[in-house]
Design a protein around this motif. Sequence first.
Motif, mmCIF file in Angstrom:
data_model
loop_
_atom_site.group_PDB
_atom_site.id
_atom_site.type_symbol
_atom_site.label_atom_id
_atom_site.label_comp_id
_atom_site.label_asym_id
_atom_site.label_seq_id
_atom_site.Cartn_x
_atom_site.Cartn_y
_atom_site.Cartn_z
ATOM 1 N N SER A 207 0.925 -1.263 -0.101
ATOM 2 C CA SER A 207 0.281 0.134 0.002
ATOM 3 C C SER A 207 0.833 1.191 0.118
ATOM 4 O O SER A 207 1.822 1.518 0.904
ATOM 5 N N TYR A 208 0.526 2.340 -0.975
ATOM 6 C CA TYR A 208 1.306 3.318 -0.921
ATOM 7 C C TYR A 208 1.321 4.193 0.406
ATOM 8 O O TYR A 208 2.069 4.850 0.755
ATOM 9 N N THR A 209 -0.133 4.131 1.121
ATOM 10 C CA THR A 209 -0.470 4.670 2.293
ATOM 11 C C THR A 209 0.429 4.028 3.468
ATOM 12 O O THR A 209 1.087 4.855 4.075
ATOM 13 N N ARG A 210 0.797 2.983 3.608
ATOM 14 C CA ARG A 210 1.337 2.261 4.516
ATOM 15 C C ARG A 210 2.812 2.614 4.341
ATOM 16 O O ARG A 210 3.485 2.929 5.115
ATOM 17 N N LYS A 211 3.309 2.651 3.071
ATOM 18 C CA LYS A 211 4.678 2.820 2.872
ATOM 19 C C LYS A 211 5.078 4.266 3.209
ATOM 20 O O LYS A 211 6.110 4.801 3.664
ATOM 21 N N ALA A 212 4.012 5.165 2.905
ATOM 22 C CA ALA A 212 4.247 6.631 3.370
ATOM 23 C C ALA A 212 4.615 6.866 4.984
ATOM 24 O O ALA A 212 5.075 7.739 5.201
ATOM 25 N N LEU A 213 3.637 6.032 5.513
ATOM 26 C CA LEU A 213 3.729 6.018 6.999
ATOM 27 C C LEU A 213 4.958 5.311 7.527
ATOM 28 O O LEU A 213 5.305 6.011 8.602
#
Length: 240
Positions: free
Chosen positions: A136-142
């Motif tokens: 997930s790009y969201t998880r990676k950004a976090l």
Amino acid sequence: MTKLVIHNEDGTSYLADPARARPWRWLKRLLILVVVAPFALLLLYKLPFVHPVSTLMVKDLVLLKGYERQWVPLDDIAPVLVNSVMMSEDGQFCSHSGIDWNQMKLVLSAEGEPSRGASTIPMQTVKNLFLWNGRSYTRKALELPLAQAASLILSKHRIMEIYLNIVEWGDGIYGVEAAAQHYFKRPASKLNARQAAYLAVTLPNPILRDASKPSRGMVRIGRIIERRAQNSGAYVWCVQ
């Protein structure tokens, strides 16, 4: 009851509705808590007697599945296992500050779907501690700011210790001590080079890979990891 009057610049005014503002106030507080909590926990995890658990371990408890995990200090883990995991998962662990930017650039510049990620051990550690599985790009950004925060707050020695004690090594099997006992019937301190290599190779897919029954592919990669671990002196200085 005191009423709050809001005055506009044009001279008009109106009564504020506290009941309408209350849900937004609580939502704001919740968002602040979600942002601040991981950093506060990282400060707590500096203490050597604190034994963190992963989100997957919490999930297993919530689902009443339970799990196997026995915390073991890094100094009581066979060095060959530490070296094997580092050479397999994050060869530049001692030299970066949470993110391997060179590897990240290679992945981002690759055409099409990347064949592999650029997750470092700090990134995997914060993912296991605070986030969820799945691409997930969201998880990676976090992951990125959390990995940098973990590298700033925690020592390399402590990050590796936490990672090896919370990483999943099979269904309901967490941490190297439980994995060593489950797959090889021996403590993590007694693992040999071949066993350490197979455990390291298992990590990318611990549900489908069995360290005690390696496939041909695992054997081939395991031999590579074993050789790299034997020659890893210049790369593993930060955990020795």
